[in-house]
Write a protein that holds these residues in place. Sequence first.
Motif, PDB file in Angstrom:
ATOM      1  N   MET A   1     -73.349 -22.318 -59.878  1.00 36.13           N
ATOM      2  CA  MET A   1     -73.516 -23.045 -58.633  1.00 36.13           C
ATOM      3  C   MET A   1     -74.984 -23.440 -58.507  1.00 36.13           C
ATOM      4  SD  MET A   1     -73.023 -21.748 -54.687  1.00 36.13           S
ATOM      5  CE  MET A   1     -71.349 -22.284 -54.477  1.00 36.13           C
ATOM      6  N   LYS A   2     -75.197 -24.668 -58.092  1.00 37.79           N
ATOM      7  CA  LYS A   2     -76.554 -25.143 -57.838  1.00 37.79           C
ATOM      8  C   LYS A   2     -76.838 -25.046 -56.347  1.00 37.79           C
ATOM      9  CE  LYS A   2     -76.886 -28.240 -61.743  1.00 37.79           C
ATOM     10  NZ  LYS A   2     -77.081 -29.587 -62.233  1.00 37.79           N
ATOM     11  N   LEU A   3     -78.004 -24.489 -56.038  1.00 37.92           N
ATOM     12  CA  LEU A   3     -78.466 -24.416 -54.654  1.00 37.92           C
ATOM     13  C   LEU A   3     -79.840 -25.055 -54.578  1.00 37.92           C
ATOM     14  CD1 LEU A   3     -77.668 -20.718 -53.637  1.00 37.92           C
ATOM     15  CD2 LEU A   3     -76.425 -22.773 -52.967  1.00 37.92           C
ATOM     16  N   THR A   4     -80.039 -25.858 -53.573  1.00 40.89           N
ATOM     17  CA  THR A   4     -81.363 -26.419 -53.313  1.00 40.89           C
ATOM     18  C   THR A   4     -81.969 -25.596 -52.191  1.00 40.89           C
ATOM     19  OG1 THR A   4     -80.626 -28.602 -54.004  1.00 40.89           O
ATOM     20  CG2 THR A   4     -82.635 -28.496 -52.680  1.00 40.89           C
TER      21      THR A   4
ATOM     22  N   PRO B   1     -77.672 -23.170 -43.700  1.00 38.44           N
ATOM     23  CA  PRO B   1     -77.312 -23.997 -44.858  1.00 38.44           C
ATOM     24  C   PRO B   1     -76.821 -23.161 -46.044  1.00 38.44           C
ATOM     25  CG  PRO B   1     -79.456 -24.641 -43.990  1.00 38.44           C
ATOM     26  CD  PRO B   1     -79.062 -23.388 -43.278  1.00 38.44           C
ATOM     27  N   LEU B   2     -77.404 -21.987 -46.238  1.00 30.09           N
ATOM     28  CA  LEU B   2     -76.950 -21.124 -47.332  1.00 30.09           C
ATOM     29  C   LEU B   2     -75.551 -20.601 -47.089  1.00 30.09           C
ATOM     30  CD1 LEU B   2     -80.083 -18.965 -48.210  1.00 30.09           C
ATOM     31  CD2 LEU B   2     -78.918 -20.631 -49.646  1.00 30.09           C
ATOM     32  N   VAL B   3     -75.310 -20.135 -45.880  1.00 29.66           N
ATOM     33  CA  VAL B   3     -73.978 -19.613 -45.545  1.00 29.66           C
ATOM     34  C   VAL B   3     -72.933 -20.705 -45.716  1.00 29.66           C
ATOM     35  CG1 VAL B   3     -72.560 -18.755 -43.627  1.00 29.66           C
ATOM     36  CG2 VAL B   3     -74.820 -17.768 -44.054  1.00 29.66           C
ATOM     37  N   GLU B   4     -73.232 -21.899 -45.224  1.00 33.01           N
ATOM     38  CA  GLU B   4     -72.271 -22.994 -45.345  1.00 33.01           C
ATOM     39  C   GLU B   4     -71.989 -23.346 -46.803  1.00 33.01           C
ATOM     40  OE1 GLU B   4     -73.913 -26.069 -42.871  1.00 33.01           O
ATOM     41  OE2 GLU B   4     -73.214 -25.088 -41.036  1.00 33.01           O
ATOM     42  N   THR B   5     -73.010 -23.322 -47.642  1.00 29.92           N
ATOM     43  CA  THR B   5     -72.825 -23.652 -49.057  1.00 29.92           C
ATOM     44  C   THR B   5     -72.143 -22.523 -49.820  1.00 29.92           C
ATOM     45  OG1 THR B   5     -74.774 -25.073 -49.028  1.00 29.92           O
ATOM     46  CG2 THR B   5     -73.993 -24.329 -51.185  1.00 29.92           C
ATOM     47  N   LEU B   6     -72.656 -21.312 -49.661  1.00 32.69           N
ATOM     48  CA  LEU B   6     -72.130 -20.182 -50.430  1.00 32.69           C
ATOM     49  C   LEU B   6     -70.698 -19.816 -50.035  1.00 32.69           C
ATOM     50  CD1 LEU B   6     -75.245 -17.838 -50.525  1.00 32.69           C
ATOM     51  CD2 LEU B   6     -74.193 -19.000 -52.481  1.00 32.69           C
ATOM     52  N   PHE B   7     -70.382 -19.967 -48.778  1.00 33.30           N
ATOM     53  CA  PHE B   7     -69.078 -19.517 -48.312  1.00 33.30           C
ATOM     54  C   PHE B   7     -68.097 -20.677 -48.072  1.00 33.30           C
ATOM     55  CE2 PHE B   7     -72.079 -16.183 -47.356  1.00 33.30           C
ATOM     56  CZ  PHE B   7     -71.413 -15.041 -47.773  1.00 33.30           C
ATOM     57  N   SER B   8     -68.474 -21.896 -48.420  1.00 34.50           N
ATOM     58  CA  SER B   8     -67.594 -23.047 -48.199  1.00 34.50           C
ATOM     59  C   SER B   8     -66.327 -22.951 -49.042  1.00 34.50           C
ATOM     60  CB  SER B   8     -68.327 -24.361 -48.486  1.00 34.50           C
ATOM     61  OG  SER B   8     -68.651 -24.447 -49.853  1.00 34.50           O
ATOM     62  N   ALA B   9     -66.409 -22.400 -50.208  1.00 32.69           N
ATOM     63  CA  ALA B   9     -65.234 -22.261 -51.074  1.00 32.69           C
ATOM     64  C   ALA B   9     -64.287 -21.195 -50.554  1.00 32.69           C
ATOM     65  CB  ALA B   9     -65.676 -21.906 -52.491  1.00 32.69           C
TER      66      ALA B   9
ATOM     67  N   ASP C   1     -85.410 -24.381 -49.911  1.00 29.56           N
ATOM     68  CA  ASP C   1     -86.785 -24.641 -49.485  1.00 29.56           C
ATOM     69  C   ASP C   1     -87.581 -23.339 -49.598  1.00 29.56           C
ATOM     70  OD1 ASP C   1     -86.368 -23.096 -47.136  1.00 29.56           O
ATOM     71  OD2 ASP C   1     -85.978 -24.858 -45.914  1.00 29.56           O
ATOM     72  N   HIS C   2     -88.871 -23.416 -49.341  1.00 27.93           N
ATOM     73  CA  HIS C   2     -89.705 -22.224 -49.531  1.00 27.93           C
ATOM     74  C   HIS C   2     -89.330 -21.101 -48.570  1.00 27.93           C
ATOM     75  CE1 HIS C   2     -91.902 -24.198 -46.264  1.00 27.93           C
ATOM     76  NE2 HIS C   2     -92.406 -23.014 -45.990  1.00 27.93           N
ATOM     77  N   THR C   3     -88.891 -21.435 -47.370  1.00 28.08           N
ATOM     78  CA  THR C   3     -88.490 -20.410 -46.407  1.00 28.08           C
ATOM     79  C   THR C   3     -87.253 -19.672 -46.909  1.00 28.08           C
ATOM     80  OG1 THR C   3     -89.424 -21.678 -44.585  1.00 28.08           O
ATOM     81  CG2 THR C   3     -87.820 -19.989 -44.006  1.00 28.08           C
ATOM     82  N   GLN C   4     -86.287 -20.399 -47.428  1.00 30.56           N
ATOM     83  CA  GLN C   4     -85.094 -19.768 -47.980  1.00 30.56           C
ATOM     84  C   GLN C   4     -85.452 -18.905 -49.181  1.00 30.56           C
ATOM     85  OE1 GLN C   4     -83.102 -23.539 -48.457  1.00 30.56           O
ATOM     86  NE2 GLN C   4     -81.549 -22.961 -46.950  1.00 30.56           N
ATOM     87  N   ARG C   5     -86.340 -19.394 -50.031  1.00 31.22           N
ATOM     88  CA  ARG C   5     -86.734 -18.634 -51.218  1.00 31.22           C
ATOM     89  C   ARG C   5     -87.427 -17.333 -50.828  1.00 31.22           C
ATOM     90  NH1 ARG C   5     -90.088 -22.882 -54.475  1.00 31.22           N
ATOM     91  NH2 ARG C   5     -90.379 -21.127 -55.919  1.00 31.22           N
ATOM     92  N   LEU C   6     -88.364 -17.415 -49.889  1.00 30.57           N
ATOM     93  CA  LEU C   6     -89.071 -16.212 -49.460  1.00 30.57           C
ATOM     94  C   LEU C   6     -88.135 -15.217 -48.779  1.00 30.57           C
ATOM     95  CD1 LEU C   6     -92.291 -17.973 -48.159  1.00 30.57           C
ATOM     96  CD2 LEU C   6     -92.230 -16.274 -50.004  1.00 30.57           C
TER      97      LEU C   6
END
Length: 114
Positions: A1-4, A104-112, A6-11
């Motif tokens: 899975m590809k995730l884009t 955005p992470l929750v929506e992407t990771l748990f969309s499936a 930002d620096h806040t999410q990465r930190l």
Amino acid sequence: MKLTLDHTQRLNLHALLGAQRADVGSIRAIWVIQDRVALDADEEKVVEVKREMVAGQERVVWNPARSLPAKEFEFTDPEVARLKAAIETWDSYGVNADRRWLQPLVETLFSADR
């Protein structure tokens, strides 16, 4: 899975993964993900990352007025499962404070899973 990310999410993901309790094999797998999403020294300078010790725990802070372009990361299925598990078991959510980076992470990771 590809995730884009930002620096806040990465930190925040780096910190969230670092707070996990796990066996040695899982810790090593977590370190691989942390190493991949970690900001490099130049990126840390741009967003003015500072590390502080608070009650014996390292806390990372940065200048919210500074930003970096988002970067794309590729995660294997087992890594995605680790990210999901870390998010699902995290009990320190600040509903308003964390929504900008977490939603955005929750929506992407748990969309499936829907």
